[in-house]
Design an enzyme around this catalytic site. Structure first.
Site, PDB file in Angstrom:
ATOM      1  N   HIS A 189      36.807  38.621  24.636  1.00  0.00           N
ATOM      2  CA  HIS A 189      37.201  37.819  25.784  1.00  0.00           C
ATOM      3  C   HIS A 189      38.200  36.717  25.413  1.00  0.00           C
ATOM      4  CE1 HIS A 189      35.511  36.358  29.919  1.00  0.00           C
ATOM      5  NE2 HIS A 189      36.801  36.248  29.863  1.00  0.00           N
ATOM      6  N   TYR A 240      30.511  36.076  33.060  1.00  0.00           N
ATOM      7  CA  TYR A 240      30.452  35.933  34.514  1.00  0.00           C
ATOM      8  C   TYR A 240      29.026  35.858  35.042  1.00  0.00           C
ATOM      9  CZ  TYR A 240      35.321  37.546  34.161  1.00  0.00           C
ATOM     10  OH  TYR A 240      36.644  37.705  33.821  1.00  0.00           O
ATOM     11  N   SER A 297      44.557  37.833  37.640  1.00  0.00           N
ATOM     12  CA  SER A 297      44.977  36.696  38.469  1.00  0.00           C
ATOM     13  C   SER A 297      46.416  36.837  38.961  1.00  0.00           C
ATOM     14  CB  SER A 297      44.804  35.379  37.702  1.00  0.00           C
ATOM     15  OG  SER A 297      43.498  35.247  37.200  1.00  0.00           O
ATOM     16  N   PRO A 298      46.782  38.000  39.537  1.00  0.00           N
ATOM     17  CA  PRO A 298      48.168  38.169  39.997  1.00  0.00           C
ATOM     18  C   PRO A 298      48.526  37.267  41.176  1.00  0.00           C
ATOM     19  CG  PRO A 298      46.808  40.007  40.718  1.00  0.00           C
ATOM     20  CD  PRO A 298      45.971  39.214  39.765  1.00  0.00           C
ATOM     21  N   LEU A 299      47.530  36.601  41.760  1.00  0.00           N
ATOM     22  CA  LEU A 299      47.800  35.642  42.836  1.00  0.00           C
ATOM     23  C   LEU A 299      47.757  34.210  42.317  1.00  0.00           C
ATOM     24  CD1 LEU A 299      45.725  37.262  45.731  1.00  0.00           C
ATOM     25  CD2 LEU A 299      48.051  37.774  44.958  1.00  0.00           C
ATOM     26  N   GLY A 300      47.795  34.058  40.996  1.00  0.00           N
ATOM     27  CA  GLY A 300      47.842  32.726  40.400  1.00  0.00           C
ATOM     28  C   GLY A 300      46.595  31.914  40.677  1.00  0.00           C
ATOM     29  N   GLY A 309      44.897  31.874  43.215  1.00  0.00           N
ATOM     30  CA  GLY A 309      44.966  31.371  44.576  1.00  0.00           C
ATOM     31  C   GLY A 309      46.071  30.358  44.823  1.00  0.00           C
TER      32      GLY A 309
END
Length: 283
Positions: A122, A55, A200-203, A205
């Site tokens: 990773h 990152y 990424s539980p919101l896919g 975005g």
């Protein structure tokens, strides 16, 4: 140094904070100031903070957590490296022991800490057997440079082979209403006592953007019914499915904004049920 799990199913972290988009330009902005974000997270009970060598923001993370180090479970990752083109798809995996030993010194220096609490490979490597990587990671644990071993972007076979070398604390994979590929892996994780950290539980975005898919339209309708946002509804789904799965799950929404952080914390407490959304059922 012996191995002690960072947590048990009885004291599982409620939720984590992904820091992939944590950036240096937020200083002084009360909604985006890195120190304010970390302080607010800790005060709200979100103390599992996740970054990575890839990152490029570990120095910033180190500065932001300095005043809260004793109250933070610090997670980082090694093994994925950008290529020279700068393209998003130009990256490679290096998971050999020599790369690991060099990487951890860089992680610790940039984060300005003596120990990383949870250190992930990773991404799986096609060249280095995972047994070699995890054996070297176990050496880091015994030397006190890390406290627990995690894996990300791996297969069930990888997990079993790695766990046979040394206990694995967590596996980090994407899990959301729109991305459910991890679900066949969950019985094996439960069997081995490994926590799923659901990034990424919101896919990424996709569940809360301008898309007009049947799924996103349903999320909007359900969110409006309960007076919450589609983002909170999507995150509440991961929390509820995790609780009903019998598998330890820690959702890891990522944000660099205090307002989004607080909305995510509130989502963890939502009690939402709607027959149009698959809240329950087997995983």
């Amino acid at each position: 140094m012996g191995y002690a799990a960072l947590w048990t199913p009885d004291d599982l972290p409620l939720q984590g904070l992904g820091l992939m988009r944590f950036a240096d330009e937020g200083w002084g902005d009360p909604d985006r100031d890195p120190t304010v974000l970390v302080r607010t997270a800790v005060e709200a009970g979100v103390s599992l903070l996740d970054t990575a060598e890839m990152y490029g923001n570990e120095e910033l993370v180190g500065r932001a957590i300095a005043a809260h180090r004793d109250h933070v479970t610090l997670c980082s990752k090694f093994g994925v490296y950008w290529g020279p083109s700068g393209r998003h798809d130009d990256w490679s995996v290096r998971a050999d022991p020599d790369t690991l030993r060099s990487a951890i010194e860089g992680n610790l220096r940039r984060l300005n800490v003596e120990t990383i609490d949870l250190y992930y490979l990773h991404h799986r490597s096609e060249e280095t057997p995972i047994e070699e990587t995890v054996t070297a990671m176990a050496d880091l644990l015994r030397s006190g440079k890390i406290r627990a071993i995690g894996l990300s972007n791996v297969t069930i076979d990888d997990i079993r082979r790695a766990h046979a070398v040394h206990p694995i604390q967590a596996v980090q994979e994407q899990w959301s209403l729109s991305q459910r590929d991890v679900e066949p892996m969950m019985p094996a994780l439960a069997e081995l006592g490994i926590t799923l950290v659901a990034h990424s539980p919101l896919g990424h975005g996709a569940l809360v953007g301008s898309s007009r898919s049947p799924l996103t339209e349903t999320l909007r309708e359900v969110a409006a019914k309960y007076g919450v946002t589609p983002s909170q509804t999507a995150l509440a789904w991961v929390h509820l499915r995790g609780r009903r799965s019998g598998q330890p799950v820690v959702p890891l929404p990522g944000t660099a904004r205090v307002t989004h952080l607080l909305a995510n914390v509130a989502a963890a407490q939502l009690d939402i049920a709607d027959r149009r959304v698959p809240w329950s059922g087997g995983v």
